[in-house]
Design a protein around this motif. Structure first.
Motif, short mmCIF file in Angstrom:
data_model
loop_
_atom_site.label_atom_id
_atom_site.label_comp_id
_atom_site.label_asym_id
_atom_site.label_seq_id
_atom_site.Cartn_x
_atom_site.Cartn_y
_atom_site.Cartn_z
N PRO C 135 58.86 54.18 79.36
CA PRO C 135 59.05 54.86 80.66
C PRO C 135 60.19 55.87 80.64
O PRO C 135 60.09 56.91 81.30
N VAL C 136 61.25 55.61 79.90
CA VAL C 136 62.33 56.60 79.82
C VAL C 136 61.83 57.86 79.11
O VAL C 136 62.07 58.99 79.58
N ALA C 137 61.09 57.68 78.02
CA ALA C 137 60.53 58.85 77.31
C ALA C 137 59.64 59.66 78.24
O ALA C 137 59.69 60.90 78.25
N ALA C 138 58.80 58.98 79.01
CA ALA C 138 57.89 59.68 79.92
C ALA C 138 58.68 60.49 80.93
O ALA C 138 58.33 61.63 81.24
N GLN C 139 59.74 59.90 81.45
CA GLN C 139 60.51 60.62 82.47
C GLN C 139 61.29 61.78 81.85
O GLN C 139 61.45 62.83 82.50
N LEU C 140 61.71 61.64 80.61
CA LEU C 140 62.30 62.79 79.92
C LEU C 140 61.26 63.90 79.76
O LEU C 140 61.54 65.08 79.97
N ALA C 141 60.04 63.51 79.39
CA ALA C 141 58.97 64.50 79.25
C ALA C 141 58.71 65.20 80.57
O ALA C 141 58.35 66.38 80.62
N ALA C 142 58.89 64.44 81.66
CA ALA C 142 58.63 65.00 82.99
C ALA C 142 59.84 65.75 83.54
O ALA C 142 59.81 66.22 84.67
N GLY C 143 60.92 65.84 82.74
CA GLY C 143 62.01 66.70 83.15
C GLY C 143 63.35 66.02 83.40
O GLY C 143 64.33 66.70 83.72
N LEU C 144 63.41 64.70 83.23
CA LEU C 144 64.68 64.01 83.46
C LEU C 144 65.76 64.54 82.52
O LEU C 144 65.52 64.73 81.32
N ASN C 145 66.94 64.76 83.05
CA ASN C 145 68.09 65.21 82.25
C ASN C 145 68.54 64.07 81.34
O ASN C 145 68.86 62.97 81.81
N PRO C 146 68.57 64.31 80.03
CA PRO C 146 68.96 63.24 79.10
C PRO C 146 70.30 62.61 79.44
O PRO C 146 70.50 61.41 79.20
#
Lengths: 270, 270, 270
Positions: C135-146
Motif C-alpha cells: 500500500p505504501v508503494a501504491a500511494q507513492l505511485a499515486a503521488g505521495l511525497n516520499p
C-alpha cells in the motif's frame, strides 16, 4: 478501462495456456488489467484452488472478475457458472471451486454460463477456460450485464465440496482441526481461525499448546524470528488461520505433515 | 497505447531476464501491455518455441508484436529478424523459431534487424533480447514503420528447420505421424491435425484405432472425463491436433513417450 | 497513470502471495503497471536479491518504484525502509537487501516506513509486503511525497551486508574474485567487473587465463557459440561481470561450482 481480471489455474507456466487466455481477454477488453493469482495449483486439486481464491479475492477492489479454472470435467456435462459474491464476480466450472463463497454472508447470485454468442466462435472440448470463460470475463469487464450470460441457478443447486470444520470439545478447552495446505516456505496452514483460538484461550495466546504429528508447541507467537533458526513455532499467518512454521526452515518437511493431518490446540491451566 | 507485446523465451523466471526486457520496453512504450506466453521453453529448444508461438499468436489481436527469444547463437553472426505474418509482427533470431509462419498463407514480409539507432546504447554480446529486440519491439509498438528496422529478406533466405509431416498410406486408411511435445498435464501432442483425421475416418471419429508405443486406443473422444480416471484416451486438443491423454493422469509418464515417437491412426473396418 | 512498480521476492508462484500484493497495489493505484522481476529468489537469500535488484533496476525509467521483499525478520523489530537512489525508489526491509545502492554515487535519501495511515487497516505479523510495503508503494505511485512515509535515516544507520570485493595482486597481473551466483542456464556469475579485467589485461582480452575449481580457460570471448557445444568459455555477461559458461551446457553443474568459489584471472605473458 480500470476493471481487473484475476486468473487462478492448474495450467502451469510452461505451455501457452495462461497466455492465450490473456490474448482472448485483451482482444475483447483492450486495456483491462490481468493479474495471475496462481497457475501452480496442483493438477485437478479443486480444494487447493478453492482455499486460495477464498483467501485472495478480498485484496482486490469490488467489481474484480476472478477466473478460476481447475476443470477435470471439461467437455463433460458439468456446468460453467458465474457467481456474484461479496461484490466480486467469479467464473468457474461448477465443481466446488467456488463453494467457500456460497454462505449467505457472501452469496449474491449465480448464473449458468450458457449463451454461446459470448464464446469464441470455434470452441475446443478441452479448454473452456480459453474458449468460454475468458471471452465471457472480457465481456463482463467491458460492461456486459452478468444476468445475460445464462439462467439463474439457486445456490442449493450448485456443487459443494465438504471441508472439515474444526471442533471444540465439550468444555471448550481444546480445538481439533486439521492441516489444509502448506505454502512455498513449508509453513503449514490449518482450518483453525484466529477467532476460534481467541475463544479458547482468552486474552493470553501463550496459554495454549499446539500438537501436530506428535510434536507439541507451547504458545502462539507473532513472528518467525521469535524462535531461533530451525525451531518450530505456531502463529496466525497471513490468511488469518493458525499456521505451524519453522524459523528459516520448512515445517512441512520437518514434521512430514500434510493436508488432512490432525492439529490440536489445548488450553493450558496456568 | 493499446498495443500488445508477447514474450516467449527459455529464460526461466528465477533471474531478472524477462523482467528487464519489460523495463526496456516500458521505458520506450509507456502503457503498452506485455503478456508472457512462456519463459519455460526448454533451454535452447527452438522446435518447442516454434510450435508454441504458431499455436498461440492467433488468440491475440491483429497488430500484436511477438518477441520470441531462444537464442543459442547470440553474439555470433546469426541474424535477428522482424517477420510480418498473418497481420502480426514477430521478432526473433533467424534460427528457425518463426519457420512455421513462412508458408504463403501466413508470410507477408521479413526484414533484417540491423539499425543500431533503435537498440540500447550499450549492448551486451549475450542478451540481444534485452538490448536489441526489446527496444525495437517497443518502438514498433510506439509506431515505428517495420520497414525501417533493416533491409528486406526474401523468405527463401530465412532459416527453416524441418518438422516431420504426418503421412497417409497409399489407400488413405492409415496416418503415420509423431509426438511433438507434452504439456503440463502430460498430454501428448502430435503433428496430426483434425482435418487429416476427418479425411481418414469420415464422419465417424470412433471408427479409428490410435497406436503409440505399442498401446492402442479405439476412437477419438471429446472429453478427458469420457474415460474413467487413469484410463488412456485420444482426443483433438486445444491446439487442434490429435492428443493422447490419461483422464486425471499423465500420458507422457504412463507411456514413457516423448517427442519423435511414432503415432499411427488407422481406419477401422466396421 | 504511467508509474511502474516492480516486485522482487522469495515468495514463489504457487501461493497467492505475489497476486494479493498486486491486488493491494491496484486497489490504491488503479492503472499502475506492475512488473515481476523475480519471485524465485531462494528462500531468505538476501544476497541473491540484493544482486538482482542492483543489476535490474537501471533498465526501468527513472521514478520506478521497486518493492524487494525477502524478509525473514518480518514481525520482529527490523525496520522497513524507503530508499531514494539513482532517481528510483526502493522499498524493502532494512536487512541488507538494498545495501548495494548505498554508495554515494547512488544514494539520495532514506526514510523509515513508520506511518500506519498508509498501511492496510488490519495488518498481519507475517506479511508486511502485502500489508505495509504494497500500500505504501501504491500511494507513492499515486503521488505521495516520499518524505511523508517516516523519519529520515542516515545511510550509516542502515543495515549493510558485506560482499567480497575482487582484489588485484601487488603488480596487477592477477585478479582474485569469486562466484556470486548462477543463472537459469547454469552460467556462473562473478564479482569481477569488465573494467577490472580491462585494467588487468589491457586491450587484448585473449591474453588472460581464468581459473575456477582447478579448471583453466584461456581468453575472454564474445559469444557462447564461439566455442563448440559442451565446451567451457569465459565472457562478460549481460550483468557486466565476468561469467563462466558452457556453450549449450551448464557450467554450474559441469564444474560443480557455486557461490563463494574462488575465480582467478591472470595476465598471460605473450
Amino acid at each position: 478501462m480500470s476493471r481487473i481480471i484475476t486468473l487462478t489455474t492448474d495450467f502451469g507456466l510452461e505451455d501457452e495456456f495462461a497466455g492465450v487466455m490473456k490474448g482472448v481477454i485483451l482482444s475483447r477488453a483492450p486495456g483491462v488489467t490481468i493479474v495471475d493469482l496462481s497457475h501452480a495449483i496442483e493438477r485437478q486439486n479443486i480444494r487447493q484452488a478453492a482455499l486460495l481464491i477464498r483467501s485472495a479475492y478480498r485484496f482486490f477492489p469490488a467489481g474484480t472478475i476472478h477466473l478460476v479454472v481447475v476443470d477435470p470435467g471439461v467437455g463433460s456435462d458439468r456446468k460453467l457458472i458465474l457467481l456474484e459474491a461479496d461484490n466480486h464476480l467469479f467464473l468457474a466450472p461448477d465443481n466446488g471451486l467456488l463453494g467457500m463463497l456460497f454462505e449467505p454472508d457472501h452469496f449474491q447470485a449465480a448464473h449458468e454460463i450458457e449463451c454461446p454468442q459470448f464464446y469464441l466462435t470455434s470452441q475446443s472440448t478441452t479448454f473452456h477456460g480459453r474458449d468460454i470463460l475468458a471471452p465471457v470475463a472480457a465481456q463482463l469487464a467491458a460492461g456486459l450485464n452478468p444476468a445475460l450470460v445464462g439462467s439463474v441457478i439457486e445456490v442449493q443447486n450448485l456443487i459443494k465440496i465438504e471441508f472439515a470444520a474444526p471442533i471444540f470439545d465439550g468444555n471448550r478447552s481444546m480445538i481439533t482441526g486439521e492441516i489444509t495446505g502448506s505454502d512455498h516456505f513449508g509453513n503449514l496452514q490449518t482450518n483453525i481461525g484466529k477467532e476460534m483460538i481467541d475463544n479458547l484461550a482468552g486474552k493470553s495466546s501463550n496459554a495454549v499448546r499446539i500438537t501436530v504429528k506428535g510434536k507439541s508447541i507451547n504458545g502462539i507467537l507473532d513472528a518467525f524470528a521469535d524462535k531461533a533458526p530451525g525451531e518450530m513455532l505456531a502463529l496466525v499467518g497471513s490468511r488469518g488461520v493458525l499456521e505451524i512454521a519453522v524459523n528459516r526452515g520448512n515445517a512441512s518437511d520437518q514434521l512430514c505433515a500434510g493436508v488432512g493431518d490432525e492439529v490440536r490446540v489445548e488450553k493450558l491451566v496456568c
